[in-house]
Design a protein around this motif. Structure first.
Motif, PDB file in Angstrom:
ATOM      1  N   GLN A   1       0.833  -1.205   0.000  1.00  0.00           N
ATOM      2  CA  GLN A   1       0.000   0.000   0.000  1.00  0.00           C
ATOM      3  C   GLN A   1       0.866   1.252   0.000  1.00  0.00           C
ATOM      4  O   GLN A   1       0.572   2.224  -0.713  1.00  0.00           O
ATOM      5  CB  GLN A   1      -0.941   0.002   1.201  1.00  0.00           C
ATOM      6  CG  GLN A   1      -2.031  -1.030   1.101  1.00  0.00           C
ATOM      7  CD  GLN A   1      -2.851  -1.157   2.378  1.00  0.00           C
ATOM      8  OE1 GLN A   1      -2.453  -0.683   3.430  1.00  0.00           O
ATOM      9  NE2 GLN A   1      -3.987  -1.820   2.273  1.00  0.00           N
ATOM     10  N   LEU A   2       1.928   1.246   0.769  1.00  0.00           N
ATOM     11  CA  LEU A   2       2.819   2.404   0.829  1.00  0.00           C
ATOM     12  C   LEU A   2       3.509   2.662  -0.505  1.00  0.00           C
ATOM     13  O   LEU A   2       3.583   3.802  -0.963  1.00  0.00           O
ATOM     14  CB  LEU A   2       3.867   2.220   1.930  1.00  0.00           C
ATOM     15  CG  LEU A   2       3.386   2.391   3.360  1.00  0.00           C
ATOM     16  CD1 LEU A   2       4.462   1.953   4.347  1.00  0.00           C
ATOM     17  CD2 LEU A   2       2.980   3.837   3.622  1.00  0.00           C
TER      18      LEU A   2
ATOM     19  N   ASP B   1       2.494   1.780  -3.424  1.00  0.00           N
ATOM     20  CA  ASP B   1       1.510   2.219  -4.417  1.00  0.00           C
ATOM     21  C   ASP B   1       1.313   3.729  -4.310  1.00  0.00           C
ATOM     22  O   ASP B   1       1.090   4.400  -5.309  1.00  0.00           O
ATOM     23  CB  ASP B   1       0.175   1.505  -4.233  1.00  0.00           C
ATOM     24  CG  ASP B   1       0.169   0.111  -4.843  1.00  0.00           C
ATOM     25  OD1 ASP B   1       1.052  -0.182  -5.684  1.00  0.00           O
ATOM     26  OD2 ASP B   1      -0.713  -0.688  -4.473  1.00  0.00           O
ATOM     27  N   THR B   2       1.415   4.251  -3.111  1.00  0.00           N
ATOM     28  CA  THR B   2       1.296   5.689  -2.876  1.00  0.00           C
ATOM     29  C   THR B   2       2.546   6.433  -3.310  1.00  0.00           C
ATOM     30  O   THR B   2       2.475   7.482  -3.931  1.00  0.00           O
ATOM     31  CB  THR B   2       1.033   5.970  -1.376  1.00  0.00           C
ATOM     32  OG1 THR B   2      -0.115   5.240  -0.979  1.00  0.00           O
ATOM     33  CG2 THR B   2       0.827   7.440  -1.119  1.00  0.00           C
ATOM     34  N   ASP B   3       3.718   5.858  -2.981  1.00  0.00           N
ATOM     35  CA  ASP B   3       4.997   6.495  -3.315  1.00  0.00           C
ATOM     36  C   ASP B   3       6.025   5.421  -3.683  1.00  0.00           C
ATOM     37  O   ASP B   3       6.666   4.852  -2.807  1.00  0.00           O
ATOM     38  CB  ASP B   3       5.505   7.322  -2.140  1.00  0.00           C
ATOM     39  CG  ASP B   3       6.780   8.080  -2.457  1.00  0.00           C
ATOM     40  OD1 ASP B   3       7.303   7.978  -3.595  1.00  0.00           O
ATOM     41  OD2 ASP B   3       7.271   8.780  -1.554  1.00  0.00           O
TER      42      ASP B   3
END
Length: 136
Positions: A20-21, A23-25
């Protein structure tokens, strides 16, 4: 400081949170933790093929990152007898990375890089009798 937990989460099996992290950055794949280890280095050490492929798909330039001992993810995979991980890491052609055409030596530079002990990938594969560690 929010990026440091990505390496820590990776080390502690929190795969979904790490995904998830990044995918964000996507650059979080390159953030160094203790001893200069990145999430890509950790996945190489564990031989986690799924994470390696995911990390490379979001940030291929992470192959350039080295630990405090000048080990690349490729060095780490071979040192830990993770030949399948090594093969995943060498599967991507440098043109995909989006580097300028002027940097045609990219592949050679990474494949011939030496760690702090002066060992190249060939040295490590030979010393561990890893004949199956061929380049695709």
């Amino acid at each position: 400081m929010a990026s440091l937990p990505c390496t820590w989460l990776c080390e502690n099996g929190q795969t979904q949170t790490v995904l998830q992290l990044i995918d964000t950055d996507p650059e979080l794949v390159r953030v160094k933790g203790r001893e200069g280890i990145t999430p890509l280095h950790h996945a190489s050490e564990d031989g986690d093929l799924y994470l390696l492929e995911k990390f490379l798909s979001v940030c291929l330039k992470s192959l350039e990152d080295v630990t405090n001992k000048s080990d690349t993810a490729l060095h780490i995979a071979l040192k830990n007898d993770k030949v399948e991980a090594f093969q995943v890491l060498t599967r991507c052609p440098p043109s995909v990375i989006g580097l300028k055409e002027a940097d045609q030596c990219y592949n050679k530079r990474i494949l011939n890089s030496k760690n702090r002990d002066g060992s190249t990938l060939l040295h490590i594969a030979t010393s561990k009798n890893q004949v199956q560690a061929s380049l695709n």
